[in-house]
Design an enzyme around this catalytic site. Structure first.
Site, PDB file in Angstrom:
ATOM      1  N   TYR A  89      14.343  17.199   2.854  1.00  0.00           N
ATOM      2  CA  TYR A  89      15.604  17.567   3.517  1.00  0.00           C
ATOM      3  C   TYR A  89      15.920  19.030   3.246  1.00  0.00           C
ATOM      4  O   TYR A  89      16.354  19.763   4.126  1.00  0.00           O
ATOM      5  CB  TYR A  89      16.751  16.679   3.024  1.00  0.00           C
ATOM      6  CG  TYR A  89      18.013  16.856   3.853  1.00  0.00           C
ATOM      7  CD1 TYR A  89      18.284  16.000   4.918  1.00  0.00           C
ATOM      8  CD2 TYR A  89      18.912  17.900   3.584  1.00  0.00           C
ATOM      9  CE1 TYR A  89      19.407  16.174   5.698  1.00  0.00           C
ATOM     10  CE2 TYR A  89      20.042  18.073   4.363  1.00  0.00           C
ATOM     11  CZ  TYR A  89      20.295  17.217   5.415  1.00  0.00           C
ATOM     12  OH  TYR A  89      21.410  17.387   6.176  1.00  0.00           O
ATOM     13  N   PHE A 141      20.761  33.871  31.539  1.00  0.00           N
ATOM     14  CA  PHE A 141      19.983  32.645  31.659  1.00  0.00           C
ATOM     15  C   PHE A 141      21.003  31.516  31.740  1.00  0.00           C
ATOM     16  O   PHE A 141      22.125  31.659  31.240  1.00  0.00           O
ATOM     17  CB  PHE A 141      19.025  32.476  30.462  1.00  0.00           C
ATOM     18  CG  PHE A 141      18.164  31.253  30.627  1.00  0.00           C
ATOM     19  CD1 PHE A 141      17.195  31.209  31.627  1.00  0.00           C
ATOM     20  CD2 PHE A 141      18.340  30.133  29.834  1.00  0.00           C
ATOM     21  CE1 PHE A 141      16.425  30.074  31.817  1.00  0.00           C
ATOM     22  CE2 PHE A 141      17.564  28.994  30.027  1.00  0.00           C
ATOM     23  CZ  PHE A 141      16.608  28.960  31.012  1.00  0.00           C
ATOM     24  N   THR A 142      20.638  30.416  32.385  1.00  0.00           N
ATOM     25  CA  THR A 142      21.613  29.331  32.644  1.00  0.00           C
ATOM     26  C   THR A 142      22.356  28.899  31.367  1.00  0.00           C
ATOM     27  O   THR A 142      23.587  28.849  31.351  1.00  0.00           O
ATOM     28  CB  THR A 142      20.899  28.099  33.240  1.00  0.00           C
ATOM     29  OG1 THR A 142      19.777  27.773  32.415  1.00  0.00           O
ATOM     30  CG2 THR A 142      20.425  28.372  34.655  1.00  0.00           C
ATOM     31  N   ASP A 233      16.945  38.031  23.359  1.00  0.00           N
ATOM     32  CA  ASP A 233      16.490  36.667  23.632  1.00  0.00           C
ATOM     33  C   ASP A 233      14.977  36.754  23.766  1.00  0.00           C
ATOM     34  O   ASP A 233      14.453  37.260  24.755  1.00  0.00           O
ATOM     35  CB  ASP A 233      17.141  36.134  24.912  1.00  0.00           C
ATOM     36  CG  ASP A 233      16.697  34.705  25.245  1.00  0.00           C
ATOM     37  OD1 ASP A 233      15.630  34.284  24.760  1.00  0.00           O
ATOM     38  OD2 ASP A 233      17.414  34.021  25.998  1.00  0.00           O
ATOM     39  N   LYS A 276       9.198  27.552  24.204  1.00  0.00           N
ATOM     40  CA  LYS A 276       8.396  28.520  24.966  1.00  0.00           C
ATOM     41  C   LYS A 276       7.564  29.348  23.987  1.00  0.00           C
ATOM     42  O   LYS A 276       6.373  29.135  23.846  1.00  0.00           O
ATOM     43  CB  LYS A 276       9.301  29.447  25.799  1.00  0.00           C
ATOM     44  CG  LYS A 276       9.927  28.781  27.008  1.00  0.00           C
ATOM     45  CD  LYS A 276      11.329  28.306  26.707  1.00  0.00           C
ATOM     46  CE  LYS A 276      11.994  27.655  27.889  1.00  0.00           C
ATOM     47  NZ  LYS A 276      13.162  28.395  28.339  1.00  0.00           N
ATOM     48  N   ARG A 399      15.592  27.518  41.408  1.00  0.00           N
ATOM     49  CA  ARG A 399      16.255  28.611  40.692  1.00  0.00           C
ATOM     50  C   ARG A 399      17.036  29.411  41.735  1.00  0.00           C
ATOM     51  O   ARG A 399      16.649  30.470  42.176  1.00  0.00           O
ATOM     52  CB  ARG A 399      15.232  29.495  39.969  1.00  0.00           C
ATOM     53  CG  ARG A 399      14.519  28.812  38.831  1.00  0.00           C
ATOM     54  CD  ARG A 399      15.262  28.734  37.498  1.00  0.00           C
ATOM     55  NE  ARG A 399      16.287  27.725  37.336  1.00  0.00           N
ATOM     56  CZ  ARG A 399      16.684  27.256  36.159  1.00  0.00           C
ATOM     57  NH1 ARG A 399      16.136  27.654  35.039  1.00  0.00           N
ATOM     58  NH2 ARG A 399      17.644  26.371  36.079  1.00  0.00           N
ATOM     59  N   PHE A 465      22.671  21.505  37.726  1.00  0.00           N
ATOM     60  CA  PHE A 465      21.312  21.329  38.254  1.00  0.00           C
ATOM     61  C   PHE A 465      20.525  20.261  37.506  1.00  0.00           C
ATOM     62  O   PHE A 465      19.611  19.667  38.050  1.00  0.00           O
ATOM     63  CB  PHE A 465      20.549  22.663  38.239  1.00  0.00           C
ATOM     64  CG  PHE A 465      20.439  23.300  36.879  1.00  0.00           C
ATOM     65  CD1 PHE A 465      21.430  24.153  36.416  1.00  0.00           C
ATOM     66  CD2 PHE A 465      19.345  23.047  36.066  1.00  0.00           C
ATOM     67  CE1 PHE A 465      21.328  24.734  35.157  1.00  0.00           C
ATOM     68  CE2 PHE A 465      19.228  23.638  34.811  1.00  0.00           C
ATOM     69  CZ  PHE A 465      20.229  24.475  34.355  1.00  0.00           C
TER      70      PHE A 465
HETATM   71  C1  LIG Z   1      14.524  28.331  27.898  1.00  0.00           C
HETATM   72  C2  LIG Z   1      15.297  29.501  27.604  1.00  0.00           C
HETATM   73  C3  LIG Z   1      16.451  29.412  26.825  1.00  0.00           C
HETATM   74  C4  LIG Z   1      16.993  28.104  26.317  1.00  0.00           C
HETATM   75  O1  LIG Z   1      16.093  27.444  25.489  1.00  0.00           O
HETATM   76  P1  LIG Z   1      16.066  25.834  25.345  1.00  0.00           P
HETATM   77  O2  LIG Z   1      15.052  25.609  24.278  1.00  0.00           O
HETATM   78  O3  LIG Z   1      15.672  25.273  26.673  1.00  0.00           O
HETATM   79  O4  LIG Z   1      17.424  25.401  24.955  1.00  0.00           O
HETATM   80  C5  LIG Z   1      17.137  30.587  26.558  1.00  0.00           C
HETATM   81  N1  LIG Z   1      16.714  31.772  27.034  1.00  0.00           N
HETATM   82  C6  LIG Z   1      15.608  31.885  27.781  1.00  0.00           C
HETATM   83  C7  LIG Z   1      15.179  33.227  28.268  1.00  0.00           C
HETATM   84  C8  LIG Z   1      14.859  30.764  28.099  1.00  0.00           C
HETATM   85  O5  LIG Z   1      13.759  30.892  28.861  1.00  0.00           O
END
Ligand SMILES: *Cc1c(COP(=O)(O)O)cnc(C)c1O
Length: 492
Positions: A89, A141-142, A233, A276, A399, A465
């Protein structure tokens, strides 16, 4: 663990025949059976899914090109590392290994693990964004937009317009921030109202388009001048670095790992989705600033978990560690962009309007340009996504305006561009699968007149979406499926 050599080998293989093909620089050792269901089932499945590709089951999907998130192929070394994970933990050695990898690859010594990218955005937004805050960024980003709005802030996008949104372009760095616009925004609001400036690597929603180091240096200069924090980011940082190597002359002889370091050094606060970056699952926030770390730490404990796992399984933490190192290997990080480049170039040859230059994470189809006969309020990109599924059991992601929001009067905020994204998860699809997707896209493009619009029948108030339900505005899906049957006979 094998570490890639710092020297940067060539990653492009020339064919004697002169054919320009991307080549897989890996072999496949674990496979998953796919289901290519007939067009009649595809029509039924997309209807059951309310014309939202997020609602489809992979049982009905042949090529899942929805996203690159959490679906990249893992390497043998990643899966091997998962077996030595240290279940604890607190104080897990798996965390120590990850922290060391973050320091080595991203150059940051303080790491807060979080369960995914948006969790980092939640923590950062809660810590820094207040009602009335202004958040300049190259583009939203969304999930970023949702978290900033949730905390009462306002996002201001400062891409270089109109070039950044021009579909067909030769601009190598469409993700660059407009420095004059940034200066003007700061002059207008004053730095006190701006908690941070955010730069997004391989700017996702405009087609995975990179920014240059030259531009990032300028953003940093302005940020420093006004005492504003610069946040990166880094979810798609690997591809952005690869494009810098290919497109920014100063870095042509630098390794991807060196460029990664330069980029992170310019940004005092860095966060990422490990779904990613690192071909794993999870996320992280990292910095060399102890005060920032301390400020965010308490929120991580509140929302994510203890600071040595942050809601991520220790097995995933081990795969992240190896995946981070592998991101600096150009033969790894070039795979997805080289397949995307092939796909985009071939689609353009067939007349399909595509976002160019080819970017990272996916190929982006200009649904707005293909469907001028569909009103924008009827969601061109959403309709094209449903149509491509019917045409080939290929799942892409809308998108465009479906991924947007409504304004305070309940009217759709029309997206700047209506794109269908076909993601190329890293090292997942073969060349013949890529060519199948091209073939079905070409057929659909030639039959684009059959495609009609969509309307919402059930609309969630946030991030609609994902779970929204839509319906076609006419019987166009039936007509499209019938045309497919006519043209392809008894073929799947
Ligand atoms: C996917 C993504 C996010 C969010 O990440 P999640 O792991 O899906 O929550 C934030 N910024 C960018 C540029 C992304 O491609």
């Amino acid at each position: 663990m094998q570490k890639p050599s710092p020297a940067s080998p060539a990653t492009k293989v020339k064919f004697f025949s002169g054919e320009d093909l991307p080549l897989e620089l890996h072999k496949v050792r674990v496979v998953q059976k796919l289901h290519l269901v007939p067009v009649e089932r595809r029509l039924a499945a997309i209807t059951e899914a309310s014309f939202n590709t997020y609602q489809l089951s992979t049982r009905d999907i042949y090529l899942d090109m929805l996203t690159d998130s959490g679906v990249n192929a893992m390497s043998d070394n990643q899966t091997a590392a998962m077996h030595r994970a240290d279940d604890a933990y607190a104080g897990s050695q798996s965390f120590t290994r990850l922290r060391d990898a973050v320091e080595e690859v991203l150059g940051k010594k303080y790491l807060l693990p979080v369960h995914q990218g948006r969790a980092a955005e939640n923590v950062i937004s809660r810590a820094f964004v207040k009602p009335g805050s202004i958040l300049p960024m190259n583009y939203h980003f969304t999930t970023t937009l949702a978290h900033i709005m949730e905390n009462g802030g306002k996002v201001v996008e400062l891409l270089h317009y109109p070039d950044a949104l021009q579909i067909s372009s030769t601009n190598p760095f469409k993700g660059n921030m407009d420095i004059a616009a940034l200066e003007a925004l700061i002059a207008r609001h004053g730095p006190a109202q701006i908690p941070f400036i955010r730069m997004e690597a391989s700017t996702n929603l405009i087609g995975g388009q990179p920014f240059s180091i030259a531009n990032l240096r300028e953003v940093r200069r302005v940020a420093d001048k006004h005492g504003i924090l610069l946040v990166l980011d880094a979810s798609l940082i690997g591809e952005n670095c690869y494009f810098i190597k290919k497109r920014e002359p100063e870095f042509k002889d630098a390794s991807v790992g060196e460029i990664l370091k330069v980029m992170c050094d310019l940004c005092p606060l860095v966060y990422f989705s490990a779904r990613k970056l690192s071909s794993s699952r999870g996320g992280g926030i990292c910095t060399n600033d102890k005060a920032i770390y301390d400020k965010l730490k308490n929120l991580v404990v509140l929302f994510e978990g203890f600071v040595t796992y942050g809601g991520i399984s220790v097995r995933e933490i081990e795969s992240m560690t190896v995946g981070l190192h592998e991101t600096t290997d150009e033969t790894v990080i070039s795979q997805s962009p080289s397949f995307i480049e092939y796909f985009v170039n071939e689609a353009v040859k067939r007349g399909v309007p595509m976002v160019t230059p080819p970017g990272g994470l996916g190929a982006h189809i200009d649904a707005g340009g293909i469907l001028p006969h569909v009103p924008r309020e009827e969601y061109q990109a959403g309709a094209f996504a449903a149509a491509l599924y019917i045409a080939g059991a290929i799942r892409g992601m809308e998108r465009g305006t479906v991924s947007s929001v409504r304004d305070e009067n309940g009217k759709d905020v029309l997206a700047d561009i209506e794109l269908l994204r076909l993601a190329f998860p890293r090292r997942v699809f073969t060349l013949s699968q890529t060519r199948y997707a091209l073939d079905r896209l070409h057929w659909l493009y030639l039959n684009r007149g059959l495609i009609g619009g969509l309307k919402f029948v059930e609309e969630p108030p946030v991030l609609r979406f994902f779970n929204g339900r839509l319906a076609p505005t006419s019987d166009w899906p039936q007509k499209l499926a019938a045309k497919f049957r006519e043209d392809f006979g008894d073929s799947l």
